[in-house]
Each structure stands twice: as structure tokens, then as C-alpha cells.
Design a protein around this motif. Structure first.
Motif, PDB file in Angstrom:
ATOM      1  N   VAL A   6      12.111 -48.782   3.053  1.00 32.51           N
ATOM      2  CA  VAL A   6      12.284 -48.180   4.387  1.00 32.51           C
ATOM      3  C   VAL A   6      13.448 -47.200   4.355  1.00 32.51           C
ATOM      4  O   VAL A   6      13.373 -46.090   4.895  1.00 32.51           O
ATOM      5  N   ARG A   7      14.515 -47.615   3.664  1.00 34.57           N
ATOM      6  CA  ARG A   7      15.697 -46.742   3.551  1.00 34.57           C
ATOM      7  C   ARG A   7      15.317 -45.434   2.836  1.00 34.57           C
ATOM      8  O   ARG A   7      15.726 -44.349   3.248  1.00 34.57           O
ATOM      9  N   LEU A   8      14.528 -45.546   1.780  1.00 42.61           N
ATOM     10  CA  LEU A   8      14.094 -44.351   1.037  1.00 42.61           C
ATOM     11  C   LEU A   8      13.239 -43.441   1.906  1.00 42.61           C
ATOM     12  O   LEU A   8      13.356 -42.216   1.859  1.00 42.61           O
ATOM     13  N   GLN A   9      12.386 -44.063   2.723  1.00 43.73           N
ATOM     14  CA  GLN A   9      11.545 -43.272   3.642  1.00 43.73           C
ATOM     15  C   GLN A   9      12.417 -42.532   4.648  1.00 43.73           C
ATOM     16  O   GLN A   9      12.195 -41.357   4.938  1.00 43.73           O
ATOM     17  N   GLN A  10      13.421 -43.256   5.186  1.00 40.27           N
ATOM     18  CA  GLN A  10      14.319 -42.642   6.169  1.00 40.27           C
ATOM     19  C   GLN A  10      15.085 -41.476   5.548  1.00 40.27           C
ATOM     20  O   GLN A  10      15.248 -40.432   6.181  1.00 40.27           O
ATOM     21  N   LEU A  11      15.521 -41.668   4.308  1.00 43.22           N
ATOM     22  CA  LEU A  11      16.283 -40.603   3.630  1.00 43.22           C
ATOM     23  C   LEU A  11      15.402 -39.379   3.382  1.00 43.22           C
ATOM     24  O   LEU A  11      15.841 -38.245   3.558  1.00 43.22           O
ATOM     25  N   ALA A  12      14.142 -39.627   2.999  1.00 46.17           N
ATOM     26  CA  ALA A  12      13.214 -38.512   2.767  1.00 46.17           C
ATOM     27  C   ALA A  12      12.990 -37.744   4.067  1.00 46.17           C
ATOM     28  O   ALA A  12      12.964 -36.506   4.090  1.00 46.17           O
ATOM     29  N   HIS A  13      12.861 -38.496   5.161  1.00 42.41           N
ATOM     30  CA  HIS A  13      12.649 -37.860   6.466  1.00 42.41           C
ATOM     31  C   HIS A  13      13.890 -37.063   6.886  1.00 42.41           C
ATOM     32  O   HIS A  13      13.795 -35.933   7.364  1.00 42.41           O
ATOM     33  N   LYS A  14      15.047 -37.678   6.663  1.00 39.47           N
ATOM     34  CA  LYS A  14      16.312 -37.016   7.019  1.00 39.47           C
ATOM     35  C   LYS A  14      16.473 -35.710   6.232  1.00 39.47           C
ATOM     36  O   LYS A  14      16.883 -34.681   6.776  1.00 39.47           O
ATOM     37  N   ARG A  15      16.116 -35.773   4.955  1.00 38.06           N
ATOM     38  CA  ARG A  15      16.239 -34.612   4.070  1.00 38.06           C
ATOM     39  C   ARG A  15      15.339 -33.475   4.552  1.00 38.06           C
ATOM     40  O   ARG A  15      15.701 -32.308   4.518  1.00 38.06           O
ATOM     41  N   LYS A  16      14.130 -33.855   4.983  1.00 39.90           N
ATOM     42  CA  LYS A  16      13.145 -32.851   5.400  1.00 39.90           C
ATOM     43  C   LYS A  16      13.501 -32.257   6.763  1.00 39.90           C
ATOM     44  O   LYS A  16      13.182 -31.107   7.046  1.00 39.90           O
ATOM     45  N   SER A  17      14.135 -33.079   7.626  1.00 39.84           N
ATOM     46  CA  SER A  17      14.350 -32.602   9.000  1.00 39.84           C
ATOM     47  C   SER A  17      15.809 -32.265   9.288  1.00 39.84           C
ATOM     48  O   SER A  17      16.239 -32.322  10.435  1.00 39.84           O
ATOM     49  N   LEU A  18      16.549 -31.881   8.259  1.00 39.26           N
ATOM     50  CA  LEU A  18      17.930 -31.432   8.485  1.00 39.26           C
ATOM     51  C   LEU A  18      17.911 -30.230   9.437  1.00 39.26           C
ATOM     52  O   LEU A  18      17.091 -29.328   9.269  1.00 39.26           O
ATOM     53  N   PRO A  19      18.811 -30.217  10.445  1.00 40.55           N
ATOM     54  CA  PRO A  19      18.799 -29.093  11.403  1.00 40.55           C
ATOM     55  C   PRO A  19      19.045 -27.738  10.725  1.00 40.55           C
ATOM     56  O   PRO A  19      18.620 -26.706  11.234  1.00 40.55           O
ATOM     57  N   GLU A  20      19.701 -27.776   9.558  1.00 42.28           N
ATOM     58  CA  GLU A  20      19.995 -26.520   8.847  1.00 42.28           C
ATOM     59  C   GLU A  20      18.723 -25.796   8.408  1.00 42.28           C
ATOM     60  O   GLU A  20      18.710 -24.573   8.302  1.00 42.28           O
ATOM     61  N   HIS A  21      17.642 -26.562   8.135  1.00 38.92           N
ATOM     62  CA  HIS A  21      16.389 -25.908   7.715  1.00 38.92           C
ATOM     63  C   HIS A  21      15.914 -24.933   8.799  1.00 38.92           C
ATOM     64  O   HIS A  21      15.618 -23.779   8.515  1.00 38.92           O
ATOM     65  N   ALA A  22      15.841 -25.421  10.045  1.00 37.50           N
ATOM     66  CA  ALA A  22      15.381 -24.578  11.157  1.00 37.50           C
ATOM     67  C   ALA A  22      16.364 -23.440  11.410  1.00 37.50           C
ATOM     68  O   ALA A  22      15.966 -22.307  11.695  1.00 37.50           O
ATOM     69  N   GLU A  23      17.659 -23.765  11.294  1.00 36.12           N
ATOM     70  CA  GLU A  23      18.700 -22.757  11.520  1.00 36.12           C
ATOM     71  C   GLU A  23      18.552 -21.604  10.517  1.00 36.12           C
ATOM     72  O   GLU A  23      18.558 -20.427  10.897  1.00 36.12           O
ATOM     73  N   ILE A  24      18.389 -21.957   9.241  1.00 33.67           N
ATOM     74  CA  ILE A  24      18.261 -20.944   8.185  1.00 33.67           C
ATOM     75  C   ILE A  24      16.991 -20.118   8.393  1.00 33.67           C
ATOM     76  O   ILE A  24      16.997 -18.893   8.273  1.00 33.67           O
ATOM     77  N   GLU A  25      15.923 -20.809   8.770  1.00 38.06           N
ATOM     78  CA  GLU A  25      14.647 -20.103   8.969  1.00 38.06           C
ATOM     79  C   GLU A  25      14.778 -19.059  10.079  1.00 38.06           C
ATOM     80  O   GLU A  25      14.343 -17.912   9.938  1.00 38.06           O
ATOM     81  N   SER A  26      15.399 -19.485  11.192  1.00 40.47           N
ATOM     82  CA  SER A  26      15.540 -18.581  12.332  1.00 40.47           C
ATOM     83  C   SER A  26      16.483 -17.419  12.004  1.00 40.47           C
ATOM     84  O   SER A  26      16.202 -16.258  12.340  1.00 40.47           O
TER      85      SER A  26
END
Ligand SMILES: [Zn+2]
Length: 234
Positions: A6-26
Motif C-alpha cells: 500500500v505504501r508503494l502504491q501511495q508513493l507511486a501515486h504521489k510521484r505521478k501527481s506532484l503539483p510541479e508536473h502541472a506547474e511545469i506543463e502550464s
């Protein structure tokens, strides 16, 4: 092991949904748009430069011709009144033409200055946007690095736990986990399966109570592996 997964799943999700991804894209989208505007302004500026050179050459040509005419007039070599009149007429007409062409040069210079100002402004905006992209990228990389460090630690821990689990049970657990949204094993807590949140029937509870401690018991309802604890309510 389920907690670690579960912890690994949460970390994978956290990695994918970092706010910086959207910020960089915009920011990158804005950067691309501004770059396009900058290129257009630079093109406008160099077009103006070319036009200005051409217009200045036109002025020069007219000026040289007028100077030549003036020289002929001043030299006194033209005697016939008709020729003199023609020459004076041409000199006056060249002066008008020169004035018109100089106006054209001025108009081009104004456009060129406006384009230069726009190039300067856009260059500054592109640079400041690039600085913000660099900053967001550095923050994202640091966050990803920290998550990856934790993923590596949890993965190592999981390997240790996996080594202590019989192969067939591990196979069953992995199969169930893939089938049921990442949860292959659930605690039996106060007679309730924590996987599907259903309370177990009395007969089922009796069977589990009678089972040996190393027997793999599964939820009648969701088929997940049930983990017995002192709080299972058996
Ligand atoms: Zn269940």
C-alpha cells in the motif's frame, strides 16, 4: 507485506501527481507561446531593417541625381532656356521625391523601433519564464528523488518480508492483489473483513476459529486472504 505494498502504491501515486508536473506543463505552454511571439517580433524587426536599407538607398539615389543636376545647373553649361527650365523642373521634382522617400524611411524606423522594443520586452519575459521553469523543475526533481529513495527503502523491506513467505502463498497474494485493486490480504478486525468491510457469518467464523494458525484463510465474500490478529474477534 500488504502494508508495504500500500505504501508503494501511495508513493507511486504521489510521484505521478506532484503539483510541479502541472506547474511545469502550464509554464512550458506559456513559454512556447511567448517564444513564438518573440520569433515573430524578431522577424518583423529584421524585415524592417531590410526595408530601411532599401528605402535609404532610394533616398541616396534621388539625392545623388539631384546633386548632379544642380552641378550641371551651376556649371552654366546648359544654355538653352528650354533645357534650363527642364533641369530646374527636374530638380524641384527630385526634391519632392526625396522628401516623400525620407518620410517612408522615418515611418519604417518607427516600426522598427516598436519591433525592437517588443523584442526586448519578450526576451525579458521569456527569460523570466525560463527561470520559473528551472525553479519548478529543480523542485520536482528533488521531490522525485526523495520519493525514489523511500521507494527503494520500502522495496528492500518488502524483499526481506517476501523471503519469509512460502512461494505458493506469495503467488496467491500477488494474484489477488492484481485482481482486487492492490489489496490481496486484509485484516480480520472485530469479525469484519477489512478488504470488503463485510462482517463474516457465524459458520465462517467458526471455521476460521477451528483452523490451524498457519492455515491460509480467505474471506468468503471477497476471496482475499484474511490475516488473523488478537483483535479479530474470534
Ligand atoms: Zn472480504
Amino acid at each position: 507485506m500488504q502494508d508495504l505494498d500500500v505504501r508503494l502504491q501511495q508513493l507511486a501515486h504521489k510521484r505521478k501527481s506532484l503539483p510541479e508536473h502541472a506547474e511545469i506543463e502550464s509554464l512550458t505552454k506559456d513559454h512556447t507561446q511567448l517564444r513564438d511571439l518573440l520569433v515573430a517580433a524578431q522577424t518583423e524587426e529584421s524585415d524592417c531593417a531590410r526595408e530601411q536599407t532599401k528605402a535609404e538607398q532610394d533616398v541616396d539615389q534621388v539625392r545623388r541625381r539631384a546633386a548632379r543636376d544642380q552641378e550641371r545647373l551651376d556649371s552654366g553649361s546648359v544654355r538653352s532656356p528650354k533645357d534650363l527650365e527642364n533641369l530646374q523642373h527636374e530638380i524641384a521634382s527630385l526634391a519632392r521625391r526625396q522628401g516623400d522617400l525620407e518620410d517612408v524611411v522615418l515611418e519604417i524606423m518607427e516600426r522598427r523601433e516598436a519591433a525592437q522594443a517588443r523584442v526586448a520586452e519578450l526576451t525579458e519575459r521569456v527569460a523570466s519564464l525560463q527561470a520559473r521553469i528551472d525553479d519548478a523543475t529543480a523542485r520536482r526533481d528533488a521531490a522525485v528523488e526523495e520519493i525514489d529513495r523511500e521507494v527503494a527503502a520500502v522495496t528492500k523491506e518488502r524483499e526481506v518480508v517476501a523471503a519469509s513467505v512460502p512461494a505458493d502463498l506469495l503467488g496467491l497474494y500477488d494474484k489477488l492483489r492484481a485482481q482486487y485493486g492492490g489489496i490481496g490480504a486484509a485484516k480480520l478486525y472485530q469479525r469484519t473483513c477489512q478488504g470488503c468491510r463485510q462482517e463474516l457469518a457465524i459458520t465462517e467464523l467458526n471455521e476460521i476459529r477451528a483452523a490451524a494458525p498457519d492455515t491460509v484463510v480467505r474471506c468468503e465474500n471477497c476471496r482475499r486472504i484474511l490475516v488473523r490478529t488478537p483483535e479479530s474477534g474470534l
